[in-house]
Design an enzyme around this catalytic site. Structure first.
Site, PDB file in Angstrom:
ATOM      1  CG  ASP A 160      -2.290   0.655   0.909  1.00  0.00           C
ATOM      2  OD1 ASP A 160      -2.265   1.796   0.417  1.00  0.00           O
ATOM      3  OD2 ASP A 160      -3.348   0.058   1.163  1.00  0.00           O
TER       4      ASP A 160
ATOM      5  CG  ASN B 243      -1.082   5.926  -7.210  1.00  0.00           C
ATOM      6  OD1 ASN B 243      -1.747   6.367  -8.140  1.00  0.00           O
ATOM      7  ND2 ASN B 243      -1.530   4.964  -6.407  1.00  0.00           N
TER       8      ASN B 243
ATOM      9  N   GLY C   8       4.967  -0.463  -3.857  1.00  0.00           N
ATOM     10  CA  GLY C   8       3.950   0.170  -3.036  1.00  0.00           C
ATOM     11  C   GLY C   8       3.043   1.046  -3.872  1.00  0.00           C
ATOM     12  CG  HIS C   9      -0.699   1.452  -3.420  1.00  0.00           C
ATOM     13  ND1 HIS C   9      -1.984   1.204  -2.979  1.00  0.00           N
ATOM     14  CD2 HIS C   9      -0.298   0.306  -4.021  1.00  0.00           C
ATOM     15  CE1 HIS C   9      -2.341  -0.025  -3.291  1.00  0.00           C
ATOM     16  NE2 HIS C   9      -1.321  -0.590  -3.924  1.00  0.00           N
ATOM     17  N   GLY C  10       3.177   4.442  -3.559  1.00  0.00           N
ATOM     18  CA  GLY C  10       3.759   5.762  -3.580  1.00  0.00           C
ATOM     19  C   GLY C  10       3.689   6.465  -2.232  1.00  0.00           C
TER      20      GLY C  10
END
Length: 511
Positions: A333, A387, A355-357
């Site tokens: 995440d 992201n 991850g998601h940034g």
């Protein structure tokens, strides 16, 4: 090595002595480029310590073999020195000091340093030797380092003893594997000063979710002036999320698992440092800072698989003056998430992969949320994430503000959505997207963001149509798309605008 004169007179002789002294304070009285002498006051006299500055390993030897000049006081003795006595004493001290430093340098160099090379710097000296003073070792209070025996009660017993002594004490977890159930190390401690916390062991959580009635694994709360220090080669918080937590039915069928257990939570703490630890396989967020202030997180490693659900790396909420630096995070995440009530948060020199940034938000999900402001994300590397740098607010959210946010010197490699403001955030697709977000986003700067991306758009600014984004700057943005040569569906999207923006500036940018 300890020395003491048989009596204070001009003819006093130096002879080998022994025994420990209780040190009450210290003041440096002599130093050179090689060694340093410190005068240590004590009820029974005085003590000197020699430190070899150029050889940290020999310093440790000297800490075990210090020399001491102890004044033997008698009822008839008057505490005045004649010039002759003072001169004799000073000469004797300096001769012993020079001899010990020279010997320590030769022995330390011969034992520990390769030819023609300087010793490695010691980042945290307390990691190289047993902590001194009032040390409360968890293994002396019932904890067992076999990785199977539940040791939570031993940890709590050691903590209570250390907390009762405050800043003079050290809570100590030696090397080994410790099976520890949910525990809370709470304060305030003596004189509102936390003991030092030194962790060299590997902490292992229970695998079953039912073992966590408090919904948190390890928590530090209501502490002031605390420090947690580990050793990255040995210190790990392994929550074992893969065993049961990640297999929850809710994790597979929605954007959020029903039960989330943070691994390491700091609640209502202030003026603290967390450094040189690693966390892995969380049952929820890995490290949480909540309702806290003036906390530094440095040199932390967080790791969980890319497909592990809701495993944010470092999560900050309702906190101020938080600094996250020189850390490496790879999760399923957000690597770093900063939500409502966070003020003056700095993220510096952080690597995110996967991850998601790095995200501000999500914001606006609950009523009466506090504002977010003063956020700085700088000199970070983000690789192969869903992201890059993101601000996200829920569709149909309540009113709040997010402002004064800067993203500077960001290196992106093969990421999706490199720069994104998403005010239609709805991860479970069950939101009423016809209702606009009411979170006001303003004074946002993206500067010197560079690298490659693999999504349709390099920059997406999806702002609220009723509460426009305001004063958004894109400065020195250089982003290059990557795609397979045979990908017929690929297109260069560049910029995606939606909603309303007041005052968008694009300066010296190429994307």
């Amino acid at each position: 090595m300890r020395w003491r004169p048989s009596r204070l007179s001009s003819g006093g002789r130096l002879s080998y002595g022994g025994g420990d002294l209780c040190v009450c304070g210290e003041q440096s009285i002599f130093s050179s480029s090689m060694c340093q002498i410190r005068f240590l006051s004590a009820p029974s006299g005085a003590r000197m310590r020699a430190d070899d500055r150029h050889n940290p390993d020999s310093v440790q030897m000297l800490l075990h073999e210090c020399f001491c000049i102890r004044f033997q006081r008698q009822n008839t003795y008057r505490s005045r020195f004649t010039n002759t006595i003072g001169f004799t004493l000073i000469v004797s001290v300096l001769v012993v000091f020079a001899a010990i430093c020279f010997h320590a340098s030769l022995v330390g160099a011969a034992r520990h340093a390769p030819p023609d090379s300087a010793p490695e710097p010691v980042d945290a000296p307390e990691l190289k030797s047993q902590p001194r003073g009032l040390v409360f070792d968890v293994t002396h209070h019932g904890a067992v380092d076999d990785g199977d025996t539940e040791s939570g009660s031993g940890f709590l017993a050691a903590w209570k003893a250390a907390c009762d002594h405050g800043e003079r004490a050290t809570f100590y977890v030696p090397e080994g594997k410790y099976h520890v159930g949910p525990v809370e190390f709470s304060g305030p401690c003596k004189n509102n000063q936390s003991p030092k916390i030194v962790i060299r062991g590997n902490l292992i959580a229970p695998s079953k979710l039912q073992s966590f009635p408090s919904k948190t694994w390890i928590q530090f709360s209501h502490l002031n002036r605390f420090s947690i220090t580990g050793d990255l080669d040995k210190t790990n918080f392994d929550a074992r999320g893969a065993v049961e937590a990640w297999k929850q039915h809710s994790c597979q069928h929605s954007s959020r698992c029903k039960t989330l257990i943070p691994s390491l939570k700091f609640d209502h703490v202030s003026h603290g440092t967390i450094r040189n630890i690693s966390l892995s396989n969380a049952k929820g967020f890995h490290l949480v800072i909540h309702e806290s202030s003036n906390v530094n997180v440095h040199n932390v490693i967080v790791s969980s698989p890319e497909d592990s659900p809701n495993t944010d790396g470092i999560h900050v909420s309702h906190s101020s003056n938080i600094n996250i630096s020189s850390s490496t995070i790879g999760v399923g995440d957000d690597c770093v998430s900063i939500i409502a009530g966070s003020v003056n948060v700095t993220v510096y020199d952080v690597t995110c992969n996967p991850g998601h940034g790095i995200s501000i938000g999500s914001l606006g999900k609950t009523k009466n949320e506090e504002d977010v402001s003063g956020i700085s994300v700088k000199k970070c590397k983000i690789k192969k994430t869903k992201n890059g740098i993101r601000i996200k607010t829920w569709a149909g959210s309540t009113s709040s503000n997010a402002y004064n946010m800067t993203f500077d010197d960001i290196e992106l490699t093969d990421v999706s959505n490199p720069i994104i403001i998403d005010q239609k955030y709805c991860p479970n697709h069950k939101c009423d997207t016809s209702k606009p977000s009411k979170v006001k986003i303003k004074d946002v700067t993206f500067k010197n963001v560079r690298g490659t991306y693999k999504s349709d758009y390099a920059v997406s600014l999806l702002c609220s149509p009723s509460v426009p984004c305001e004063n958004v700057k894109l400065v020195d943005i250089n982003l290059t798309p990557t795609h397979e040569e045979d990908d017929e569906d690929w297109r260069e999207g560049n910029l995606n605008l939606n909603g309303a923006i007041d005052g968008l500036q694009v300066i010296n940018s190429n994307f």
